[in-house]
Every structure is written in C-alpha cells, then in structure tokens.
Design an enzyme around this catalytic site. Structure first.
Site, PDB file in Angstrom:
ATOM      1  CE  LYS A  33      44.870 -21.239   9.984  1.00 15.61           C
ATOM      2  NZ  LYS A  33      45.058 -21.833  11.311  1.00 15.61           N
ATOM      3  CG  ASP A  71      43.461 -18.073  16.634  1.00 17.16           C
ATOM      4  OD1 ASP A  71      42.430 -17.649  16.070  1.00 17.16           O
ATOM      5  OD2 ASP A  71      43.803 -19.259  16.593  1.00 17.16           O
ATOM      6  CD  GLN A  77      47.135 -24.535  12.623  1.00 19.97           C
ATOM      7  OE1 GLN A  77      47.137 -23.400  12.154  1.00 19.97           O
ATOM      8  NE2 GLN A  77      46.035 -25.267  12.660  1.00 19.97           N
TER       9      GLN A  77
END
Ligand code: NAD
Length: 300
Positions: free
Chosen positions: A53, A120, A97
């Site tokens: 990422k 997200d 994460q």
C-alpha cells in the site's frame, strides 16, 4: 478458456489517472493527499500488504505514514491514536490494517475512525450510506455503474475494485444471477449490496449454507471471498459464468485463490490470483484517499 480479468493492468491505468488528479490538487496550491496506515502487531501477511500500500502511494504521489503499534497496545491506546489522527488536519485518510489482536474490539475501533477519513468504508456511518444506496451506484446502466469509476462516498476497497473491474470488462449485471460466497463485513456483505444496486439477482451463501454447489450452478456471476484454497471447482460452475476470486491463501509457499484453476476451462471471465482483485483493492484505496483529500479541499 476464460478471458482474464486483468486487475493489475486496470490498476496501472487507474494510477495514471490518479497522478493527474493529484497534480491538479497540488497545482491548485493544496497539499498532496495523505494516508495514515495503522498496523497493530507484526503479522507477516499484514506487513506485506501494508508495504504494498505504501509503495502504491509513493507511485502516485500520496504521502503515506506507517504507524506500527506493538501487539500489546490496548484498545484505549489505539482509540487515542485514532482520535489524534481524526483531528490532525495534515491527514486525509486513515486505514486500519486488519485483523487486530483478539483483545481489541474491531467494530469499536472501526467505528472510531472519522467518517470523512474512513478510507476503507467500514465505519457504521459509511456502511449505512452504502446500504441506503447513497454512494452513487446509479441504476441507469446495465453494467456496474460508471458512477463507481468516480464514487462520491467511501466504499470498501475490495468491493469497489471488483465493481470497477466488472465495469471495465463490460460484464453485464442487470437481471443476471450473482452469487456471493462469504459474508464478511470487509468483502462479502458490501459486494452483495453493490451487486444488488447494479440490478443483479442475488444469492448469498456462507459456511452454514446447504448445497452451495447447486446454487452456484445457476449463477452468471460468482464472487468467492472465503479464505479456503480451491473451494470452488469446475463442477460448481454454470458454463460461461464470470468468476471473481477474492481469496488469497498461502499453500506450499505459493499464493492460491479460493477458486481452482480448472474453473478457467468453463468460465467466460476469471480473475487470476495474484493479479486480479488484489491490485484493484490497492487501486481503490488510492482512489478513496484522493477522494477524501478532494472532499476536504472541496475540489474534484
Ligand atoms: P473472513 O474470514 O472475514 O470471512 C470469510 C467468510 O467466508 C465468512 O463469512 C464465512 O462464513 C465464510 N466461509 C467460511 N468457510 C466457508 C465455506 N466452506 N463455504 C462458504 N463460506 C464459508 O474473510 P474475508 O476478509 O472476507 O477474506 C476472504 C478471503 O479473501 C481471504 O482469503 C482473504 O485473504 C481474501 N481477501 C483478499 C483481498 C484482496 O484484495 N484480494 C481483500 C480482502 C480479503
């Protein structure tokens, strides 16, 4: 043999257009978009994903910061860090994460991320907007909506990437039977919602479903997000089905999907593992970060 839904190539195209969008932002005197990625613990797989990422951010000109916290971090300490990032005006987007260590409540943590920075799309507010159909996946096209190529709200990265891939290859969804295997908040639930909004007829199965193979035989589009290597075999498939393999499993040092490679003999389109959904997930993360920055500066 099925045609490959090449996520790697589409992700590269998306990165090219993001570089232009970011240049527009900085040419207008704004700072480049910035993303904070938080990882708790040192799971090897998470580390690999986080590194990819950051590398992708670097390629397009997003400032990314790596916040690595020890496994012993308490929920309170993590919430305090998120609160600090929520109010930090130099941070446009926050990515937690997953998975988190067991002593930390994932829903509480995701719910603490500011909605405008929740890159997200997993906070209850953003999930609610997705459910209410407010993210702009219009009903006007037979394919996944063009609106999804430039979403107005933060949609979970993997489902967003999948819809963009289906759209790019003009895989028709309206009136088609789409089956999703797996019901995680990260992939299974939001992709179901997006497929419904694209006017597909939905079948959703999970670990307690009976005879999934029989159901799969009726599916024109099959999305598999389970985490069981090669769960789906050729005998599950309706001929010419479109197959999206989300699974990433490590088997004898190799990455394999949830779908057996022999499925390619029957499917019309299939995503490879690696090189299918994975790169599209990262491309969607970059897009969501740029979107969050544009929203903060009211451009785009
Ligand atoms: P998860 O563990 O949160 O959820 C798995 C789901 O599969 C659950 O709903 C469970 O009920 C269901 N399930 C388990 N066994 C099943 C079975 N035998 N039949 C039907 N359903 C079953 O996992 P997740 O986060 O949704 O991820 C799933 C897979 O996708 C994993 O391999 C993960 O690594 C991968 N993944 C890939 C990407 C990517 O970018 N390519 C992104 C996210 C997840």
């Amino acid at each position: 043999m099925a045609q490959t839904l090449d996520g790697k190539s589409l992700a590269t195209q998306i990165e090219t257009s993001l570089r232009t969008e970011i240049a527009d932002l900085t040419n207008a005197g704004k700072p480049p978009p910035s993303l904070a990625v938080i990882q708790v613990g040192d799971l090897y797989a998470s580390k690999v994903y986080v590194r990819r990422k950051h590398q992708a951010c670097q390629r397009v000109g997003i400032n990314s910061q790596d916040i690595c916290l020890p496994t012993t971090t308490s929920e309170q300490q993590l919430l305090a860090k998120i609160s600090e990032l929520n109010t930090d005006t130099s941070v446009d987007a926050i990515l937690m994460q997953l998975p988190l260590p067991q002593h930390i409540n994932t829903a509480t943590v995701l719910g603490a991320i500011a909605m405008s920075k929740d890159v997200d799309g997993l906070s209850p507010q953003n999930q609610g907007l997705l459910l209410s159909g407010k993210q702009g996946s219009a009903k006007v096209l037979p394919y996944p909506s063009e609106a999804l190529l430039k979403p107005k709200l933060l949609i979970p990265c993997t489902p967003l990437g999948i819809m963009q891939l289906l759209n790019h290859y003009r895989c028709r969804l309206r009136g088609k039977v789409a089956m999703v295997v797996g019901r995680s908040a990260l992939v299974g639930l939001p992709i179901s919602q997006l497929l419904l909004q694209a006017d597909a007829t939905l079948i959703h199965t999970h670990s307690h479903s009976v005879e999934p193979k029989l159901l799969a035989k009726t599916a024109d589009v099959l999305v598999v997000a389970v985490g069981v290597p090669h769960l789906v075999r050729q005998d599950w498939l309706k001929p010419d089905a479109v197959v999206i393999d989300v699974g990433i499993n490590r088997q004898q040092g190799k990455l394999v999907g949830d779908v057996h490679p022999d499925v390619a003999e029957v499917a019309s389109y299939i995503t490879p593992v690696p090189g299918g959904v994975g790169p599209m997930t990262i491309a969607a993360l970059l897009q969501n970060t740029v979107l969050a920055a544009q929203a903060r500066h009211r451009v785009g």
